[in-house]
Design a protein around this motif. Structure first.
Motif, short mmCIF file in Angstrom:
data_model
loop_
_atom_site.label_atom_id
_atom_site.label_comp_id
_atom_site.label_asym_id
_atom_site.label_seq_id
_atom_site.Cartn_x
_atom_site.Cartn_y
_atom_site.Cartn_z
N VAL A 61 0.87 -1.17 0.00
CA VAL A 61 0.00 0.00 0.00
C VAL A 61 0.91 1.22 0.00
N ASN A 62 0.85 1.97 -1.08
CA ASN A 62 1.73 3.14 -1.25
C ASN A 62 3.20 2.77 -1.03
N GLY A 63 3.57 1.57 -1.52
CA GLY A 63 4.95 1.13 -1.46
C GLY A 63 5.36 0.45 -0.16
N ARG A 64 4.43 0.31 0.78
CA ARG A 64 4.74 -0.33 2.06
C ARG A 64 4.04 -1.69 2.15
N HIS A 65 4.77 -2.69 2.57
CA HIS A 65 4.23 -4.05 2.69
C HIS A 65 3.15 -4.05 3.76
N VAL A 66 2.02 -4.71 3.47
CA VAL A 66 0.90 -4.73 4.42
C VAL A 66 1.27 -5.39 5.74
N ALA A 67 2.29 -6.23 5.76
CA ALA A 67 2.71 -6.84 7.03
C ALA A 67 3.11 -5.77 8.04
N HIS A 68 3.57 -4.62 7.56
CA HIS A 68 3.99 -3.52 8.43
C HIS A 68 2.86 -2.53 8.70
N LEU A 69 1.70 -2.78 8.13
CA LEU A 69 0.57 -1.86 8.25
C LEU A 69 -0.63 -2.46 8.97
N GLY A 70 -0.51 -3.70 9.40
CA GLY A 70 -1.64 -4.37 10.07
C GLY A 70 -2.12 -5.60 9.35
N GLY A 71 -1.38 -6.05 8.34
CA GLY A 71 -1.76 -7.26 7.62
C GLY A 71 -3.10 -7.12 6.92
N ILE A 72 -3.89 -8.16 6.96
CA ILE A 72 -5.16 -8.17 6.23
C ILE A 72 -6.14 -7.13 6.78
N HIS A 73 -5.89 -6.64 7.98
CA HIS A 73 -6.77 -5.63 8.58
C HIS A 73 -6.21 -4.22 8.45
N ALA A 74 -5.18 -4.04 7.61
CA ALA A 74 -4.63 -2.71 7.37
C ALA A 74 -5.71 -1.79 6.81
N LYS A 75 -5.84 -0.62 7.40
CA LYS A 75 -6.83 0.36 6.96
C LYS A 75 -6.39 1.01 5.66
N LEU A 76 -7.36 1.39 4.85
CA LEU A 76 -7.11 2.05 3.58
C LEU A 76 -7.83 3.39 3.53
N VAL A 77 -7.34 4.28 2.65
CA VAL A 77 -8.01 5.54 2.36
C VAL A 77 -8.24 5.59 0.85
N PRO A 78 -9.20 6.38 0.39
CA PRO A 78 -9.54 6.38 -1.04
C PRO A 78 -8.38 6.71 -1.99
N SER A 79 -7.39 7.45 -1.51
CA SER A 79 -6.28 7.84 -2.39
C SER A 79 -5.15 6.81 -2.45
N ASP A 80 -5.28 5.69 -1.75
CA ASP A 80 -4.21 4.69 -1.72
C ASP A 80 -3.99 4.04 -3.08
#
Length: 91
Positions: A61-80
Protein backbone atom coordinates in the motif's frame (compact mmCIF):
# COMPACT_ATOMS: atom_id res chain seq x y z
CA UNK A 1 -8.37 3.75 -5.12
CA UNK A 2 -5.95 2.45 -7.67
CA UNK A 3 -5.02 -1.23 -7.86
CA UNK A 4 -1.96 -2.45 -9.79
CA UNK A 5 -1.53 -6.11 -10.71
CA UNK A 6 1.81 -7.67 -11.64
CA UNK A 7 3.08 -10.75 -13.49
CA UNK A 8 0.57 -13.58 -14.06
CA UNK A 9 -2.02 -11.87 -11.85
CA UNK A 10 -2.67 -9.65 -14.87
CA UNK A 11 -3.86 -12.75 -16.72
CA UNK A 12 -6.35 -13.43 -13.93
CA UNK A 13 -7.70 -9.87 -13.90
CA UNK A 14 -7.32 -8.87 -17.54
CA UNK A 15 -5.70 -5.57 -16.55
CA UNK A 16 -2.52 -3.97 -15.24
CA UNK A 17 -4.19 -1.09 -13.39
CA UNK A 18 -7.75 -0.44 -12.34
CA UNK A 19 -9.58 2.22 -10.41
CA UNK A 20 -11.53 0.25 -7.84
CA UNK A 21 -14.25 1.37 -5.46
CA UNK A 22 -12.92 2.34 -2.04
CA UNK A 23 -12.74 -0.44 0.53
CA UNK A 24 -12.14 0.19 4.24
CA UNK A 25 -9.32 -2.32 4.69
CA UNK A 26 -7.26 -4.98 2.92
CA UNK A 27 -9.67 -7.73 4.04
CA UNK A 28 -12.62 -6.05 2.31
CA UNK A 29 -10.52 -5.13 -0.72
CA UNK A 30 -9.19 -8.68 -1.15
CA UNK A 31 -12.68 -10.17 -0.97
CA UNK A 32 -14.12 -7.56 -3.36
CA UNK A 33 -11.30 -8.16 -5.87
CA UNK A 34 -11.79 -11.92 -5.66
CA UNK A 35 -15.55 -11.53 -6.14
CA UNK A 36 -14.90 -9.45 -9.25
CA UNK A 37 -12.02 -11.41 -10.79
CA UNK A 38 -12.79 -14.97 -9.74
CA UNK A 39 -11.45 -18.12 -8.20
CA UNK A 40 -7.98 -18.07 -9.77
CA UNK A 41 -7.24 -14.79 -8.02
CA UNK A 42 -8.95 -16.00 -4.83
CA UNK A 43 -6.71 -19.08 -4.76
CA UNK A 44 -3.60 -16.89 -4.69
CA UNK A 45 -4.85 -13.89 -2.75
CA UNK A 46 -6.61 -15.50 0.20
CA UNK A 47 -6.04 -18.39 2.58
CA UNK A 48 -8.43 -21.33 2.09
CA UNK A 49 -10.76 -20.06 4.84
CA UNK A 50 -10.66 -16.51 3.43
CA UNK A 51 -9.62 -15.01 6.76
CA UNK A 52 -6.01 -14.22 5.88
CA UNK A 53 -3.89 -13.38 2.88
CA UNK A 54 -2.53 -16.22 0.80
CA UNK A 55 1.12 -17.21 1.11
CA UNK A 56 1.72 -16.66 -2.61
CA UNK A 57 0.93 -12.95 -2.69
CA UNK A 58 2.64 -9.71 -1.72
CA UNK A 59 0.54 -6.58 -1.23
CA UNK A 60 1.98 -3.09 -0.95
CA UNK A 61 0.00 0.00 0.00
CA UNK A 62 1.73 3.14 -1.25
CA UNK A 63 4.95 1.13 -1.46
CA UNK A 64 4.74 -0.33 2.06
CA UNK A 65 4.23 -4.05 2.69
CA UNK A 66 0.90 -4.73 4.42
CA UNK A 67 2.71 -6.84 7.03
CA UNK A 68 3.99 -3.52 8.43
CA UNK A 69 0.57 -1.86 8.25
CA UNK A 70 -1.64 -4.37 10.07
CA UNK A 71 -1.76 -7.26 7.62
CA UNK A 72 -5.16 -8.17 6.23
CA UNK A 73 -6.77 -5.63 8.58
CA UNK A 74 -4.63 -2.71 7.37
CA UNK A 75 -6.83 0.36 6.96
CA UNK A 76 -7.11 2.05 3.58
CA UNK A 77 -8.01 5.54 2.36
CA UNK A 78 -9.54 6.38 -1.04
CA UNK A 79 -6.28 7.84 -2.39
CA UNK A 80 -4.21 4.69 -1.72
CA UNK A 81 -2.33 2.86 -4.46
CA UNK A 82 -2.37 -0.89 -3.83
CA UNK A 83 0.13 -3.06 -5.69
CA UNK A 84 -0.38 -6.81 -5.79
CA UNK A 85 2.47 -9.17 -6.72
CA UNK A 86 2.85 -12.93 -6.79
CA UNK A 87 5.71 -14.28 -4.70
CA UNK A 88 8.66 -14.98 -6.97
CA UNK A 89 11.16 -17.74 -6.31
CA UNK A 90 14.21 -18.84 -8.18
CA UNK A 91 17.86 -18.42 -8.28
Amino acid sequence: MQIKFFAYLRDYTGCKITDFPYQEDIYQLAHALCDKYGDKLRGKMLSPDGEDLGEEIIILVNGRHVAHLGGIHAKLVPSDIVSIFPVVAGG
